[in-house]
Scaffold this active site. Structure first.
Site, PDB file in Angstrom:
ATOM      1  N   LYS A 109      -6.584  -2.302  72.858  1.00 45.04           N
ATOM      2  CA  LYS A 109      -5.511  -1.350  72.528  1.00 45.04           C
ATOM      3  C   LYS A 109      -5.630  -0.886  71.079  1.00 45.04           C
ATOM      4  O   LYS A 109      -5.565   0.308  70.792  1.00 45.04           O
ATOM      5  CB  LYS A 109      -4.155  -2.029  72.782  1.00 45.04           C
ATOM      6  CG  LYS A 109      -2.953  -1.134  72.559  1.00 45.04           C
ATOM      7  CD  LYS A 109      -1.763  -1.623  73.351  1.00 45.04           C
ATOM      8  CE  LYS A 109      -0.980  -2.695  72.645  1.00 45.04           C
ATOM      9  NZ  LYS A 109      -0.243  -2.204  71.468  1.00 45.04           N
ATOM     10  N   ARG A 146      -7.064   3.656  67.346  1.00 43.28           N
ATOM     11  CA  ARG A 146      -7.782   4.093  66.139  1.00 43.28           C
ATOM     12  C   ARG A 146      -8.847   5.132  66.472  1.00 43.28           C
ATOM     13  O   ARG A 146      -9.032   6.109  65.729  1.00 43.28           O
ATOM     14  CB  ARG A 146      -8.415   2.876  65.451  1.00 43.28           C
ATOM     15  CG  ARG A 146      -7.359   2.027  64.714  1.00 43.28           C
ATOM     16  CD  ARG A 146      -7.861   0.603  64.526  1.00 43.28           C
ATOM     17  NE  ARG A 146      -6.989  -0.202  63.678  1.00 43.28           N
ATOM     18  CZ  ARG A 146      -5.848  -0.769  64.072  1.00 43.28           C
ATOM     19  NH1 ARG A 146      -5.414  -0.597  65.321  1.00 43.28           N
ATOM     20  NH2 ARG A 146      -5.132  -1.503  63.241  1.00 43.28           N
ATOM     21  N   GLY A 148       4.343   0.807  68.058  1.00 40.22           N
ATOM     22  CA  GLY A 148       4.375   0.644  66.597  1.00 40.22           C
ATOM     23  C   GLY A 148       3.086   1.127  65.952  1.00 40.22           C
ATOM     24  O   GLY A 148       3.097   1.723  64.867  1.00 40.22           O
ATOM     25  N   ARG A 194      12.621  -1.200  65.002  1.00 37.76           N
ATOM     26  CA  ARG A 194      11.596  -1.921  64.225  1.00 37.76           C
ATOM     27  C   ARG A 194      11.483  -1.382  62.798  1.00 37.76           C
ATOM     28  O   ARG A 194      11.720  -0.213  62.534  1.00 37.76           O
ATOM     29  CB  ARG A 194      10.251  -1.845  64.981  1.00 37.76           C
ATOM     30  CG  ARG A 194      10.357  -2.555  66.320  1.00 37.76           C
ATOM     31  CD  ARG A 194       9.068  -2.531  67.089  1.00 37.76           C
ATOM     32  NE  ARG A 194       8.019  -3.272  66.420  1.00 37.76           N
ATOM     33  CZ  ARG A 194       6.756  -3.279  66.820  1.00 37.76           C
ATOM     34  NH1 ARG A 194       6.395  -2.558  67.868  1.00 37.76           N
ATOM     35  NH2 ARG A 194       5.861  -3.976  66.176  1.00 37.76           N
ATOM     36  N   GLN A 254      -1.285  -2.835  60.661  1.00 40.56           N
ATOM     37  CA  GLN A 254      -0.706  -1.501  60.845  1.00 40.56           C
ATOM     38  C   GLN A 254      -0.443  -0.847  59.491  1.00 40.56           C
ATOM     39  O   GLN A 254      -0.728   0.330  59.289  1.00 40.56           O
ATOM     40  CB  GLN A 254       0.577  -1.589  61.665  1.00 40.56           C
ATOM     41  CG  GLN A 254       0.295  -1.978  63.116  1.00 40.56           C
ATOM     42  CD  GLN A 254       1.536  -2.033  63.974  1.00 40.56           C
ATOM     43  OE1 GLN A 254       2.654  -2.013  63.476  1.00 40.56           O
ATOM     44  NE2 GLN A 254       1.341  -2.111  65.276  1.00 40.56           N
ATOM     45  N   ASP A 300      -0.188 -11.633  68.177  1.00 41.55           N
ATOM     46  CA  ASP A 300       0.339 -11.223  69.484  1.00 41.55           C
ATOM     47  C   ASP A 300       0.226 -12.336  70.530  1.00 41.55           C
ATOM     48  O   ASP A 300       0.787 -12.224  71.623  1.00 41.55           O
ATOM     49  CB  ASP A 300      -0.399  -9.966  69.973  1.00 41.55           C
ATOM     50  CG  ASP A 300      -0.064  -8.754  69.109  1.00 41.55           C
ATOM     51  OD1 ASP A 300       1.001  -8.756  68.461  1.00 41.55           O
ATOM     52  OD2 ASP A 300      -0.872  -7.808  69.072  1.00 41.55           O
ATOM     53  N   ARG A 309      10.383 -11.853  69.410  1.00 43.08           N
ATOM     54  CA  ARG A 309       9.585 -12.749  70.269  1.00 43.08           C
ATOM     55  C   ARG A 309       9.835 -14.217  69.975  1.00 43.08           C
ATOM     56  O   ARG A 309       9.467 -15.074  70.790  1.00 43.08           O
ATOM     57  CB  ARG A 309       8.086 -12.402  70.136  1.00 43.08           C
ATOM     58  CG  ARG A 309       7.741 -11.091  70.815  1.00 43.08           C
ATOM     59  CD  ARG A 309       6.259 -10.756  70.759  1.00 43.08           C
ATOM     60  NE  ARG A 309       6.002  -9.503  71.461  1.00 43.08           N
ATOM     61  CZ  ARG A 309       4.922  -8.758  71.288  1.00 43.08           C
ATOM     62  NH1 ARG A 309       3.983  -9.118  70.427  1.00 43.08           N
ATOM     63  NH2 ARG A 309       4.774  -7.631  71.974  1.00 43.08           N
ATOM     64  N   ARG A 367       4.286  -8.366  76.350  1.00 41.90           N
ATOM     65  CA  ARG A 367       3.649  -9.673  76.125  1.00 41.90           C
ATOM     66  C   ARG A 367       4.555 -10.832  76.560  1.00 41.90           C
ATOM     67  O   ARG A 367       4.065 -11.882  76.977  1.00 41.90           O
ATOM     68  CB  ARG A 367       3.213  -9.821  74.670  1.00 41.90           C
ATOM     69  CG  ARG A 367       2.208  -8.734  74.263  1.00 41.90           C
ATOM     70  CD  ARG A 367       1.341  -9.102  73.098  1.00 41.90           C
ATOM     71  NE  ARG A 367       0.681  -7.912  72.574  1.00 41.90           N
ATOM     72  CZ  ARG A 367      -0.435  -7.368  73.075  1.00 41.90           C
ATOM     73  NH1 ARG A 367      -1.050  -7.914  74.098  1.00 41.90           N
ATOM     74  NH2 ARG A 367      -0.951  -6.273  72.528  1.00 41.90           N
TER      75      ARG A 367
END
Ligand code: S3P
Length: 423
Positions: free
Chosen positions: A22, A27, A91, A119, A164, A309, A340, A382
């Site tokens: 992903k 990118r 995000g 976020r 990020q 993650d 999370r 997730r």
């Protein structure tokens, strides 16, 4: 809403193919959109998040064509989109594109779904402002408004390890003047640094110091995306907790992403990597997980960026490991697609796990035989997939409230899982 009933499984077997990465798909599409010429991206992840990136780059002027899992993107000088750019749940789309568009001197309004709108965005707007960008959002949340401005390079030490944020600044710097220096205390995933080179950019990155002269032009290229280690991680976890032997093919094994493998090795998981090779600048291998017994271990902040993650999966593995596991330095988990830390804690507890939460992680004692339960995936891909695996290792059936979210990163997850489990 799509409730799913999951029954326990005895083991998981065979050879698994996992979706394309992903992070690299995002990118590749973004850089291609600002490059001269037409780029060809093979094995592109056609998940909901990456589709958000494709429509966003089209809104800035790129021409995108799809044929199967191959995408061609013809770059164009960025122009200000007529409408707000909806980044959905992603995000990576909003943070990286905000930086890229700022450097390309366009305006834009970025929006997102209810999760993305909660976020934090100041982590990108603040350093972008230091570069001269005119960018704002209310209370640090979406919508984010970008106005035309001229940017210059900065010398920036990352306050939180975040690929990020780092990538947003590097993409902004492509259209800035001067030089950018980014310093990382703990190295986050480095796909941007690697893929920029494929697009003809001169950049140096070593020991947490990234240096790039600005501005630089992007040249179209051909890329093949490797399998996503974060998606492979669900199958690695399933094999670990069901004490099974399983092969996962064509997985990206960039060391800035393989922290989960290193963590499970510390907990006693046996595995080997074979068929090692490179796709572009990214290392790839097949992973064979062997039947193993897990024991508790201690993990801290330095371990987190390379498996951020996968931490909910690590918590699940810890419920099946002998002894105590301590996970700390994972406060970033609270600002992902959902909180999370809370989601992992509350749902694994409903299934009988011996788990305590902290503001930056968990203490977990095992092994505990999990019990089937009605659980919530918090509409977070997730968390939904982690709970599906917990349900496989439990006694009795479980019901997950809403499983549609898997489309964000792993379309077809339940089909692939079903193909390999033995009940
Ligand atoms: C990503 C970086 C990570 C990760 C996210 C994807 C990326 O976020 O959690 O799923 O593609 O750069 P942070 O860099 O904010 O930790």
């Amino acid at each position: 809403m799509k409730n799913l009933i999951i029954k326990p499984a005895k083991k998981i077997t065979g050879s698994v193919r996992i979706p394309p990465d992903k992070s690299i798909s995002h990118r590749a599409a973004m850089l291609a959109s600002g490059a001269s010429g037409t780029s060809v991206i093979e094995n592109f992840l056609l998940s909901a998040d990456c589709k958000s990136t494709l429509s966003a780059v089209a809104a800035f002027g790129a021409k995108v064509k799809k044929k199967g899992s191959t995408i061609t993107v013809t770059g164009a000088p960025f122009s200000t989109p007529a409408k707000p750019v909806d980044c959905g749940n992603s995000g990576t789309t909003v943070r990286l594109l905000a930086g890229f568009a700022a450097g390309q001197g366009t305006g834009a309004v970025f929006t997102g779904d209810s999760s993305l709108s909660k976020r934090p965005m100041k982590r990108v707007t603040e350093p972008l402002k230091l570069m001269g960008a005119s960018i704002s959002c209310k209370n640090g949340r979406l919508p984010m408004r970008l106005k035309k401005a001229e940017l210059h390079g900065i010398n920036y030490t990352m306050p939180v390890p975040s690929a990020q944020v780092k990538s947003a600044l590097l993409l902004a710097a492509l259209g800035a003047s001067g030089k950018i220096k980014i310093n990382e205390k703990i190295i986050s995933r480095d796909h941007t640094e690697r893929i920029l080179k494929l697009f003809g950019v001169r950049i140096s990155a070593a020991a947490g110091k990234i240096r790039m002269k600005c501005p630089q032009a992007l040249k179209a290229c051909k890329i093949k995306v490797p399998g996503d280690i974060s998606s492979a991680a669900f199958f690695i976890c399933a094999a670990a907790i069901l004490k099974s032997r399983l092969k996962i093919m064509d997985v990206g094994v960039n060391p800035t992403r393989t922290g989960f493998l290193r963590a499970l090795k510390k907990m006693g998981l046996k595995y080997s990597l074979s068929n090692k090779r490179f796709l572009g600048k990214e290392p790839v291998a097949d992973i064979l997980v062997m039947k193993s017994s897990l024991r508790g271990a201690v993990f801290s902040a330095k371990d987190m960026p390379s498996m951020i993650d996968e931490v909910p999966l690590l918590a699940l593995c810890a419920t099946q490991a002998e002894g105590k596991t301590i996970i700390s330095g994972a406060g970033e988990l609270a600002v992902k697609e959902c909180d999370r830390i809370e989601a992992t804690y509350s749902e694994l507890r409903k299934m009988g796990a011996d788990i305590t939460k902290r503001s930056d992680g968990f203490i977990i004692r095992g092994p505990v035989k999990l019990k089937g339960a009605g659980v919530s995936g918090f509409a977070d891909h997730r968390i939904i997939m982690m709970l599906a695996l917990a349900a496989l290792a439990a006694d009795g059936k479980s019901v997950i409230d809403d499983t549609k979210g898997v489309e964000i990163s792993f379309p077809g997850f339940f089909k692939e899982l079903g193909r390999h489990i033995k009940t």
